[in-house]
Design an enzyme around this catalytic site. Sequence first.
Site, short mmCIF file in Angstrom:
data_model
loop_
_atom_site.label_atom_id
_atom_site.label_comp_id
_atom_site.label_asym_id
_atom_site.label_seq_id
_atom_site.Cartn_x
_atom_site.Cartn_y
_atom_site.Cartn_z
N CYS A 269 -19.21 -30.11 -7.49
CA CYS A 269 -20.79 -29.40 -7.15
C CYS A 269 -20.72 -28.39 -5.86
CB CYS A 269 -21.83 -30.37 -7.03
SG CYS A 269 -22.13 -31.06 -8.54
N1 LIG Z 1 -20.71 -34.58 -11.11
C1 LIG Z 1 -21.68 -34.41 -10.43
O1 LIG Z 1 -22.05 -34.91 -9.32
C2 LIG Z 1 -22.85 -33.47 -10.82
C3 LIG Z 1 -24.01 -33.34 -10.04
C4 LIG Z 1 -25.09 -32.53 -10.52
C5 LIG Z 1 -24.92 -31.49 -11.42
N2 LIG Z 1 -23.44 -31.33 -12.02
C6 LIG Z 1 -23.33 -30.21 -13.07
O2 LIG Z 1 -23.31 -31.08 -14.24
C7 LIG Z 1 -22.40 -30.30 -15.19
C8 LIG Z 1 -21.38 -31.04 -15.79
O3 LIG Z 1 -20.78 -31.80 -14.73
P1 LIG Z 1 -20.00 -33.26 -14.90
O4 LIG Z 1 -19.38 -33.55 -13.71
O5 LIG Z 1 -20.53 -34.29 -15.82
O6 LIG Z 1 -18.63 -32.54 -15.67
P2 LIG Z 1 -17.53 -33.59 -16.55
O7 LIG Z 1 -16.32 -32.62 -16.53
O8 LIG Z 1 -17.55 -34.95 -16.14
O9 LIG Z 1 -18.01 -33.61 -17.98
C9 LIG Z 1 -18.36 -32.58 -18.88
C10 LIG Z 1 -18.02 -33.31 -20.19
O10 LIG Z 1 -18.44 -32.15 -21.19
C11 LIG Z 1 -17.32 -32.03 -22.22
N3 LIG Z 1 -17.25 -30.77 -22.99
C12 LIG Z 1 -16.80 -29.50 -22.45
N4 LIG Z 1 -17.21 -28.74 -23.23
C13 LIG Z 1 -17.89 -29.02 -24.37
C14 LIG Z 1 -18.57 -28.72 -25.45
N5 LIG Z 1 -18.50 -27.23 -25.66
N6 LIG Z 1 -19.29 -29.26 -26.43
C15 LIG Z 1 -19.34 -30.50 -26.11
N7 LIG Z 1 -18.94 -31.27 -24.79
C16 LIG Z 1 -18.06 -30.65 -24.29
C17 LIG Z 1 -15.97 -32.40 -21.60
O11 LIG Z 1 -15.21 -33.02 -22.59
C18 LIG Z 1 -16.70 -33.67 -20.47
O12 LIG Z 1 -16.64 -34.72 -21.21
C19 LIG Z 1 -21.57 -29.21 -14.36
O13 LIG Z 1 -22.50 -27.93 -14.59
C20 LIG Z 1 -22.08 -29.62 -12.88
O14 LIG Z 1 -22.04 -28.50 -12.13
C21 LIG Z 1 -22.53 -32.30 -11.70
#
Ligand SMILES: NC(=O)c1ccc[n+]([C@@H]2O[C@H](COP(=O)([O-])OP(=O)(O)OC[C@H]3O[C@@H](n4cnc5c(N)ncnc54)[C@H](O)[C@@H]3O)[C@@H](O)[C@H]2O)c1
Length: 433
Positions: A269
């Site tokens: 992030c």
């Molecule tokens: N990790 C954090 O602390 C956090 C906090 C707030 C916001 N975010 C935001 O949330 C979003 C997700 O982050 P995350 O950390 O959970 O990512 P992550 O990589 O842990 O998880 C994302 C998941 O999405 C799946 N994926 C990718 N493309 C896909 C599709 N087309 N259809 C279905 N599944 C699909 C991946 O296989 C993965 O399991 C990002 O935009 C991030 O900026 C993350």
Amino acid sequence: MIRKKIETRLAHVGVIGLGYVGLPLMMTIAKAGFFVTGIDTSHQKVERIQQGISDVSDVASEDLAPFIQRGQIQVTTDYRVLTKLDTVNICVPTPLRKSKDPDMSFIISAVEGIVQCLHKDQLIILESTTYPGTTEEVVLPRLAESGLEIGKDFFLAFSPERIDPGNEIYETANTPKIVGGITPECTQIAKLFYEQFINKVHVVSSTQAAEMVKLLENTFRSVNIGLVNEMALMCDRMGMDVWEIVDAAATKPFGFMPFYPGPGLGGHCIPIDPHYLSWKAKTFEFYARFIELASEINGSMPKYVFDKIAGALNRHRKAVNGSNVLIVGVAYKKDVGDTRESPSIDVIRMIVDEGGEILYHDPYVSQLQFDGVESYTSQELTTDLVKSVDCVAIMTDHTNIDYEWLVKHAVVVVDARNATKSVEAHRDKIIKI
Ligand SMILES: NC(=O)c1ccc[n+]([C@@H]2O[C@H](COP(=O)([O-])OP(=O)(O)OC[C@H]3O[C@@H](n4cnc5c(N)ncnc54)[C@H](O)[C@@H]3O)[C@@H](O)[C@H]2O)c1
């Protein structure tokens, strides 16, 4: 109709993307009594969740497994299940391209999957962090291709995910949620949905405003970390201890909020999100100076830490070339196992490039792989290991490490996190940033 289904918790909920954000969200919604279906493109991830195994530290496998066993949480790679779902939360990644432009491909691919199955009375909410305008400019036109009418046939909103992995006080349910819809009806339905499992929902006027809130929050962190990192560089030059200064300033009960220096930004992030905003601002011919400056200072920290390591070795008449350095902590922050964008990796690269040897210990990361080729295994933290290396570099201040013991046995310790704050003996061995 959708309102009634949500209020009675009979709505069937979908979550797309089951990572650090999607999996905890799915659990929170299921705990509120909904049936939830998770969709992820990773077969491996889906299979593990189907076996009741969570790879996300905020979700214990013991908590997840009973929901899987009784069928209240189901997971699949098949988007066709969306035809049966009433609501869909999109939690897919939003990385940056090498050129620091937003990579929208995951959002676009998820939306293209949704539009095949979009039906009347369906609520779609984007939660992935992204630039202001994404929901209206990228998501809405693709969903509108279905021929269904926004705000009447289907509903679309943006609600930023605010999860803080590893935070034991604030989790999904007790962190207020921001909601902004394309139309007032979209906003109200999305609000009603979140009110079923989140204590406080705050409505804003548009999807753009909701997208911007998240970017303000993360830019705020990036800029303040940049400021305190610059203070650290300045204090170093002036022979002062930045940690002492921040702790003393933090005694002020108003008008000051402590941020701490470190080896650089990490995680999915804070290093990334502000660039989404500056990229979008540039399309309005606006140059976001604070964002760029913070990024420059924060981005210089791994090199600063590397220089401290080289200086520590120099004290003992050693060069980086040929020395062994034990990195303690490769996760980007304490008590989590996430190594995405971790500054430890930048420091490791610099040491290796200069001919140094790397060993690492991280209780949360058993294997470290980066650049597609480098692969390391976490070493057990034994007295023999600590004594045998030329320098120990603490990059992440995990709480379950005995720093008193570490300093006692190390030749020299570079501490990038002030993890050795309470260590009393052998302080002459410690080099802080
Ligand atoms: N990790 C954090 O602390 C956090 C906090 C707030 C916001 N975010 C935001 O949330 C979003 C997700 O982050 P995350 O950390 O959970 O990512 P992550 O990589 O842990 O998880 C994302 C998941 O999405 C799946 N994926 C990718 N493309 C896909 C599709 N087309 N259809 C279905 N599944 C699909 C991946 O296989 C993965 O399991 C990002 O935009 C991030 O900026 C993350």
